[in-house]
Motif scaffolding. Structure first.
Motif, PDB file in Angstrom:
ATOM      1  N   ILE A 184      -9.475  13.481  -0.523  1.00 18.40           N
ATOM      2  CA  ILE A 184     -10.340  12.587  -1.296  1.00 18.40           C
ATOM      3  C   ILE A 184      -9.841  12.584  -2.721  1.00 18.40           C
ATOM      4  O   ILE A 184      -9.666  13.637  -3.350  1.00 18.40           O
ATOM      5  CB  ILE A 184     -11.811  13.040  -1.258  1.00 18.40           C
ATOM      6  CG1 ILE A 184     -12.340  12.899   0.167  1.00 18.40           C
ATOM      7  CG2 ILE A 184     -12.649  12.198  -2.216  1.00 18.40           C
ATOM      8  CD1 ILE A 184     -13.717  13.445   0.351  1.00 18.40           C
ATOM      9  N   ASP A 257     -15.393  19.019 -12.999  1.00 13.80           N
ATOM     10  CA  ASP A 257     -14.751  18.313 -14.106  1.00 13.80           C
ATOM     11  C   ASP A 257     -15.320  16.903 -14.147  1.00 13.80           C
ATOM     12  O   ASP A 257     -16.299  16.603 -13.465  1.00 13.80           O
ATOM     13  CB  ASP A 257     -13.213  18.332 -13.965  1.00 13.80           C
ATOM     14  CG  ASP A 257     -12.733  17.674 -12.675  1.00 13.80           C
ATOM     15  OD1 ASP A 257     -13.473  16.839 -12.111  1.00 13.80           O
ATOM     16  OD2 ASP A 257     -11.623  18.001 -12.242  1.00 13.80           O
ATOM     17  N   SER A 258     -14.692  16.037 -14.970  1.00 15.16           N
ATOM     18  CA  SER A 258     -15.291  14.715 -15.152  1.00 15.16           C
ATOM     19  C   SER A 258     -15.185  13.874 -13.876  1.00 15.16           C
ATOM     20  O   SER A 258     -15.910  12.899 -13.715  1.00 15.16           O
ATOM     21  CB  SER A 258     -14.661  13.987 -16.347  1.00 15.16           C
ATOM     22  OG  SER A 258     -13.316  13.677 -16.081  1.00 15.16           O
ATOM     23  N   HIS A 259     -14.329  14.254 -12.955  1.00  9.44           N
ATOM     24  CA  HIS A 259     -14.187  13.465 -11.734  1.00  9.44           C
ATOM     25  C   HIS A 259     -15.150  13.900 -10.632  1.00  9.44           C
ATOM     26  O   HIS A 259     -15.602  13.092  -9.839  1.00  9.44           O
ATOM     27  CB  HIS A 259     -12.750  13.558 -11.198  1.00  9.44           C
ATOM     28  CG  HIS A 259     -11.748  12.978 -12.134  1.00  9.44           C
ATOM     29  ND1 HIS A 259     -11.849  11.695 -12.599  1.00  9.44           N
ATOM     30  CD2 HIS A 259     -10.649  13.507 -12.706  1.00  9.44           C
ATOM     31  CE1 HIS A 259     -10.834  11.451 -13.428  1.00  9.44           C
ATOM     32  NE2 HIS A 259     -10.104  12.536 -13.513  1.00  9.44           N
ATOM     33  N   ALA A 260     -15.410  15.179 -10.560  1.00  8.26           N
ATOM     34  CA  ALA A 260     -16.253  15.673  -9.471  1.00  8.26           C
ATOM     35  C   ALA A 260     -16.851  17.018  -9.865  1.00  8.26           C
ATOM     36  O   ALA A 260     -16.188  17.829 -10.505  1.00  8.26           O
ATOM     37  CB  ALA A 260     -15.422  15.841  -8.198  1.00  8.26           C
ATOM     38  N   ASP A 261     -18.093  17.220  -9.476  1.00  4.74           N
ATOM     39  CA  ASP A 261     -18.698  18.526  -9.740  1.00  4.74           C
ATOM     40  C   ASP A 261     -18.464  19.449  -8.533  1.00  4.74           C
ATOM     41  O   ASP A 261     -17.933  19.030  -7.505  1.00  4.74           O
ATOM     42  CB  ASP A 261     -20.192  18.389 -10.072  1.00  4.74           C
ATOM     43  CG  ASP A 261     -20.944  17.566  -9.037  1.00  4.74           C
ATOM     44  OD1 ASP A 261     -20.449  17.447  -7.892  1.00  4.74           O
ATOM     45  OD2 ASP A 261     -22.019  17.045  -9.372  1.00  4.74           O
ATOM     46  N   ALA A 263     -20.502  20.778  -6.451  1.00  4.46           N
ATOM     47  CA  ALA A 263     -21.245  20.403  -5.248  1.00  4.46           C
ATOM     48  C   ALA A 263     -20.520  19.296  -4.483  1.00  4.46           C
ATOM     49  O   ALA A 263     -20.458  19.311  -3.249  1.00  4.46           O
ATOM     50  CB  ALA A 263     -22.654  19.938  -5.630  1.00  4.46           C
ATOM     51  N   TYR A 264     -19.980  18.354  -5.263  1.00  6.54           N
ATOM     52  CA  TYR A 264     -19.243  17.279  -4.591  1.00  6.54           C
ATOM     53  C   TYR A 264     -18.027  17.835  -3.863  1.00  6.54           C
ATOM     54  O   TYR A 264     -17.744  17.486  -2.708  1.00  6.54           O
ATOM     55  CB  TYR A 264     -18.791  16.208  -5.599  1.00  6.54           C
ATOM     56  CG  TYR A 264     -18.054  15.086  -4.893  1.00  6.54           C
ATOM     57  CD1 TYR A 264     -18.767  14.060  -4.278  1.00  6.54           C
ATOM     58  CD2 TYR A 264     -16.663  15.096  -4.770  1.00  6.54           C
ATOM     59  CE1 TYR A 264     -18.110  13.065  -3.579  1.00  6.54           C
ATOM     60  CE2 TYR A 264     -16.004  14.105  -4.073  1.00  6.54           C
ATOM     61  CZ  TYR A 264     -16.720  13.085  -3.485  1.00  6.54           C
ATOM     62  OH  TYR A 264     -16.083  12.109  -2.772  1.00  6.54           O
ATOM     63  N   ASP A 267     -19.032  19.470  -0.657  1.00  2.00           N
ATOM     64  CA  ASP A 267     -19.340  18.462   0.381  1.00  2.00           C
ATOM     65  C   ASP A 267     -18.063  17.837   0.925  1.00  2.00           C
ATOM     66  O   ASP A 267     -17.934  17.585   2.122  1.00  2.00           O
ATOM     67  CB  ASP A 267     -20.224  17.341  -0.207  1.00  2.00           C
ATOM     68  CG  ASP A 267     -21.664  17.793  -0.420  1.00  2.00           C
ATOM     69  OD1 ASP A 267     -22.006  18.917  -0.008  1.00  2.00           O
ATOM     70  OD2 ASP A 267     -22.445  17.008  -1.000  1.00  2.00           O
ATOM     71  N   ALA A 271     -16.637  17.751   4.796  1.00  2.00           N
ATOM     72  CA  ALA A 271     -16.323  16.490   5.496  1.00  2.00           C
ATOM     73  C   ALA A 271     -14.864  16.452   5.925  1.00  2.00           C
ATOM     74  O   ALA A 271     -14.547  16.068   7.056  1.00  2.00           O
ATOM     75  CB  ALA A 271     -16.638  15.298   4.583  1.00  2.00           C
TER      76      ALA A 271
END
Lengths: 285, 823
Positions: A184, A257-261, A263-264, A267, A271
């Motif tokens: 991703i 970071d600014s793109h994804a935390d 938790a993301y 997840d 997936a």
């Protein structure tokens, strides 16, 4: 956006390069330059000296090596991506290349340079670890081989010593393993937010061996052993998939970071684990 | 509604829309293409002057700090360095940058005493090469005394003390606050059965062209004159303000336009870079080039877009009839205020959208924060309004259980209501909104997609269909920049915003058009050529185009606000009329016929009804240039054929004193309907496009191909705003994504395979040939449509979209929350 002052040396042979490395402890090897030059222009790195290996002949090879493949230090990404030999013997790498960079970057960038750069969100280290690749390091002191799992030590940090050059990457043959790569990123070709590279061996409907390797969620590509353990010992059914996905998410401690935390990223790892394991299982011979 | 004091000026349209055109309406290839696509363009960085030196700037690492001391001695000692300048030194010779806010806001091209955002220029170096200049920047030692960083726009409202950015404007970071009721808001809300309320967040993004802003300046000591080559616009409108900053008389500054590698609004003026380059060239005694690098451009390019939070209300009757709106908005303008709240003047042009809404209240607060200041960005504030009203309408559909299509049909302004005066006083000149909607629904196969959506949901897939029906105001009038200003400090209340051209016919009968505004990534040459070819029935390949610098140019506002095609058509048409009149006079002598009996026909001038009795344009031109004195006595007929023409804004009226009526200021109003079909991956929060239809009505189309290109490009731009783009400042005011590897635009991989574009043509009764603007439309319609599509896809989970961009992180976060709540 100009680099700081540096000296430029052009190596005519591997030996030349090793000599220069030994004489210039503040030197960096310039291969494709697709990461290094950008970082120099931003003055994030200021190497005092560059040793350009691009004029060394015969180190861009992709050759048979037993039932595996040997890849030379200067093999360009696009050559590896389109190699029929790699597609046959290490299809996981071919699949990963669908997500790696953009055409023009791949024309110039090298697999070896990419591995030595060891960006924590890079795809190729995950493939190396998942396939059990071996990296050949050479210096004036001699040659040694390091398994991929031992090569990546941290963010931009590898087992390569300052006077060593990565001269060859050895990929083992596939045998009966299933494989799958998934990533991703915000946009196609961007640095990954999360990567999973999976290899599986299934015999008589029972998962005998598994490697689930994550990138982008830690300092370097690493196996997620709890996820592997959740897969081994039985059929790849929904229960095992769920258990592996949950174990994978639990096994990472990602950054924000600014793109994804974090938790993301967790997840995403769940997936991607589910998706790659399902696909890899279907590809086992 | 009744607007008693309102009057609509008589149309000045001279060229009526036609059923058949000679050159207009044809998809001819762009005149600019050969030059630009073969690498022959001259961009800002292509300018090279003899003995030219290069500049780089030292950027502030702090969001807000006092500059205690600057030690430049090590930098000055570096071989190859010509000059190092601090803000204090620059301020001795150069005044503040151009600024249109009122009361004024002081910005210097190099910060003086205080830095107010990360990336602000603290010192500048001129050196023999850019490399050396950047080396020297690293050697400058600056001591800072950090001040509180103001980052959150709501917190900015209550800042005090050291957190106030511009104490000279008052002890607050509220740069502007005003509440205006347009029409009978209280009465209309009192009649409502239902009030929809949403808190909506529009994120900070900006135009990020491939080539950043650059200027190469030369100062001639002998004449005391500056020449500045730059990729700026508006230099023939307000360029003289740069001379004021440089403290020379305007005739001692010549601004020479270069090609601009894209703008998207961001290069509207570029006064700071021009002022800086001029200041450095005068100090160094050498021509100096300064080109922003990417970080300079992203952190300090003065071109961030709107950054707003709305508390928005829509009052309706139970049957879906829309009555009134209340909008309470806070807009984060960053550290400076160059255009005042011009973006909100703009937004008032279409704040109630295409709907029959009777009144609106706007409560506007603009705040200063420690960020790069706002500039112009495709939509200039109106695109945000489109997002807000469409979100309210979709929320109303949900609440009232009315189909989004039916809700729109019921409330859209009808064809017989034009020209329509909307609540703020602006006029919508013409339109056929129902036709646009019908065309879009037909193209997308709306019912078919609803069917597929239902099937996909059975399989656990999340497909969504969104719709937006939006206004595309075009052709701004200057009043938008000052209409919100306080009554006590009304500012410079200018009313003119013309566009001009000059046209020369050479002795062989070919034409040369001189534009007074730059190439900006649009198609100005193609537009001018097609209109002149239409007027003179000339072969377009017999016309070429150039650009005047500010020494030779006159009265041109330049592109912006989707005005250039309309305005240049007016100017070219006017100039062509002068040309035609003169050519007819010359031809009448040659043909011994009365001018009123002559006609232009296919490259010739001939006697009406007498085939064969004609002279080619080349013959007439040759005669006019070289044989004038052979002709009979004709008092004021001079040799040669040329014309200059100034075309004023087609229809402007002034705002009322209390501003409850803003007058007509953005009257050439197009309309669009966007319908994207998306699929959301609920595990990863990624959005894919399955289909996309965009139908626009931009009046008479000059070139359907280039217009479609604008629509597609604008739509991709809008996809960026909806899903990707966001200047991300952390709590310390550090911009986290000042590179194009982190500030994400959609690439072809992230955009629909085919954005299917449709056109409806409703000519304007006020412009030449009925042309309307179309430069910003895609970005004005895509974000609300995509927000609606994503919300529609996630309807089973109950996810609501109230903010953009919908990045995977954001979407997945909302989905995770919905799942946890048993959605």
């Amino acid at each position: 956006m100009k680099p700081a002052r540096f000296r430029y040396l052009r190596a005519a042979s591997v030996n030349d390069a090793l000599q220069a490395l030994a004489e210039n402890p503040d030197a960096q090897i310039l291969a494709g330059g697709q990461s290094l030059i950008a970082m120099m222009n931003l003055r994030l790195v200021k190497p005092a000296c560059l040793i350009d290996i691009n004029r060394i002949s015969n180190i861009g090879y992709i050759d048979e090596d037993g039932d595996g493949v040997a890849i030379g230090a200067l093999a360009r990404h696009n050559d590896v991506k389109h190699s029929p030999l790699i597609r046959e013997r290490c299809p996981l790498l071919t699949e990963a290349y669908e997500s790696i960079a953009h055409h023009t970057v791949r024309n110039r960038g090298t697999l070896g340079g990419n591995l030595c750069h060891a960006d924590p969100s890079s795809e190729t280290p995950a493939v190396m670890v998942a396939t059990g690749a071996t990296l050949m390091l050479q210096s004036l002191r001699g040659q040694r081989e390091v398994g991929a799992e031992d090569f990546f030590l941290g963010t931009y940090e590898t087992a390569r010593r300052q006077d060593e050059m990565l001269t060859e990457i050895r990929l083992p043959g596939r045998r009966t393993d299933g494989w799958a790569f998934a990533e991703i990123s915000n946009r196609h070709g961007d640095f990954a937010i999360a990567v999973i590279a999976t290899t599986l061996r299934i015999e008589d409907g029972r998962c005998e061996a598994a490697r689930v390797v994550a990138s982008g969620v830690g300092e370097h590509a690493a196996r997620l052993e709890p996820a592997e353990e959740a897969l081994i010992g039985g059929p790849i059914d929904d229960a095992r998939l769920d258990a592996a996905a949950a174990a994978a998410a639990g096994a990472v401690d990602p950054h924000s970071d600014s793109h994804a935390d974090a938790a993301y990223r967790r997840d995403a790892i769940a997936a991607l684990t589910r998706r790659t394991v399902r696909r890899a299982a279907a590809r086992c011979d | 509604m009744t607007r008693e004091r309102h009057y609509i000026p008589e149309s000045r349209q001279r060229e009526k829309p036609k059923s058949k055109y000679f050159a207009i309406g044809h998809s001819m290839k762009r005149v600019e293409d050969t030059r630009l696509l073969t690498g022959s363009g001259t961009y800002a960085d292509d300018v090279s002057l003899p003995n030219m030196a290069h500049a780089a700037v030292l950027r502030s690492p702090h969001a807000h700090a006092r500059i205690v001391s600057i030690d430049k001695s090590k930098a000055e000692a570096l071989p190859g360095v010509l000059c190092v300048m601090t803000g204090a030194e620059a301020a001795e010779v150069t005044g503040p940058c151009a600024d249109f806010s009122s009361p004024p806001t002081t910005q210097h091209c190099i910060a003086v005493d205080k830095v107010r955002h990360v990336g602000e220029t603290v010192a500048a170096v001129v050196a023999e090469s850019r490399y050396i200049a950047e080396d020297a920047c690293e050697l400058i030692e600056v001591e800072y005394d950090p001040l509180p960083a103001v980052v959150d726009l709501e917190e900015a409202v209550t800042s005090t003390g050291d957190a106030v950015l511009h104490p000279e404007r008052g002890d607050t970071n509220v740069a502007h606050h005003r509440v205006i009721d347009f029409g009978t808001v209280d009465e209309d809300f009192a009649q409502a059965d239902l009030v929809i309320e949403r808190r909506l967040r529009w994120p900070r993004s900006g135009g990020t062209p491939i080539e950043t802003v650059g200027a190469t300046a030369h100062y001639d000591r002998g004449t005391g004159k500056f020449t500045i080559h730059a990729n700026t616009s508006m230099y023939n409108y307000v360029g003289w303000l740069i001379a004021v900053s440089l403290k020379v008389e305007p005739h001692r500054l010549n601004i020479v336009p270069t090609d601009a590698g894209g703008s998207f609004g961001s290069k509207l003026f570029c006064h700071k870079v021009c002022t800086l380059a001029g200041t450095l060239a005068r100090a160094a005694g050498r021509p100096v080039k300064y080109l922003e690098d990417r970080i300079d451009n992203m952190t300090s390019g003065d071109a961030h877009g709107s950054d707003r939070v709305y508390d928005a209300k829509l009052a309706l009757k139970r049957d879906g009839t829309m009555l009134s709106m209340r909008l309470k908005v806070i807009d984060d303008y960053g550290a400076y205020f160059q255009y005042g709240v011009g973006q909100h003047g703009n937004a008032m042009a279409q704040v109630t959208g295409p709907y029959k809404i009777n009144s609106v209240q706007v409560d506007l607060t603009a705040v200063f924060t420690n960020k790069c200041q706002q500039g112009a960005y495709r939509g200039f504030g109106s695109e945000v309004g489109n997002f807000v009203i469409e979100r309210l309408v979709d929320a109303a559909c949900e609440e009232l259980d009315i189909d989004p299509i039916e809700m729109r049909r019921q409330n859209l302004i009808e064809q017989d209501q034009f020209p329509y005066i909307m609540p703020t006083g602006n006029m919508y000149d013409s339109g056929n909104y129902q036709a646009v909607l019908d065309e879009a629904l037909g193209m997308i196969d709306y019912d078919g997609w609803r069917q597929k959506q239902a099937e996909a949901r059975e399989e656990g897939r999340y497909i969504g269909i969104g719709i937006s029906t939006c206004q595309e105001r075009s052709v701004f009038s200057a009043t938008e920049f000052w209409m919100w200003n306080p009554n006590e400090t009304p500012g410079f209340t200018l009313s003119s915003s013309p566009e001009s051209v000059s046209v020369n016919i050479d002795p062989t009968g070919k034409a040369f058009i001189t534009l007074n505004a730059p190439f900006w990534g649009n198609s100005p040459e193609t537009m001018a050529v097609q209109v002149l070819a239409e007027k003179l029935e000339m072969d377009p390949s017999d016309i070429s185009v150039g650009y005047a610098d500010s020494d030779k140019g006159f009265n041109s506002s330049g592109p912006g606000g989707s005005r250039f095609t309309v305005m240049i058509a007016g100017a070219v048409s006017g100039a062509a009329d002068v040309i035609k009149e003169k050519m007819l006079r010359v031809a009448s002598h040659m043909l011994e016929a009365d001018p009123s009996d002559l006609e232009f026909r296919n490259g010739s001038i001939g006697v009406q009804g007498v085939p064969g009795k004609e002279k080619t344009l080349a013959e007439v031109a040759l005669h006019a240039h070289y044989f004038r004195l052979d002709l009979p006595e004709d008092h004021d007929l001079t040799s040669g054929i040329d014309a200059a023409y100034v075309y004023d804004h087609p229809v402007t009226t002034m705002p009322s004193e209390d501003r409850t009526d803003l007058g007509i200021f953005y009257p050439i109003v197009g309309h669009m309907c966007h319908i994207p079909v998306v699929e959301v991956d609920v595990e990863t929060g990624k959005v894919d496009f399955l289909d996309y239809v965009a139908v626009h009505d931009c009046g008479t189309m000059v070139n359907p191909m280039t217009l479609a290109g604008h629509v597609r490009g604008g739509t991709v731009n809008g996809i960026g705003s909806a899903l990707y783009e966001h200047f991300h400042y952390d709590e310390n005011g550090q911009l986290q994504n000042a590179l194009l590897s982190d500030y994400l635009h959609p690439t072809p991989m992230e955009t629909p395979v085919d954005i299917r574009v449709g056109h409806v043509e409703t000519p304007s009764p006020f412009t030449e040939y009925g042309i309307k603007g179309g430069g910003e439309g895609g970005r004005m319609g895509a974000p609300p449509a995509i927000a609606a599509a994503v919300e529609d896809a996630l309807k089973p989970l109950g996810v609501k979209v109230d903010s953009l961009p919908l990045t995977p992180k954001v979407l997945r976060g909302m989905i995770r929350e919905a799942e946890a709540n048993g959605g």
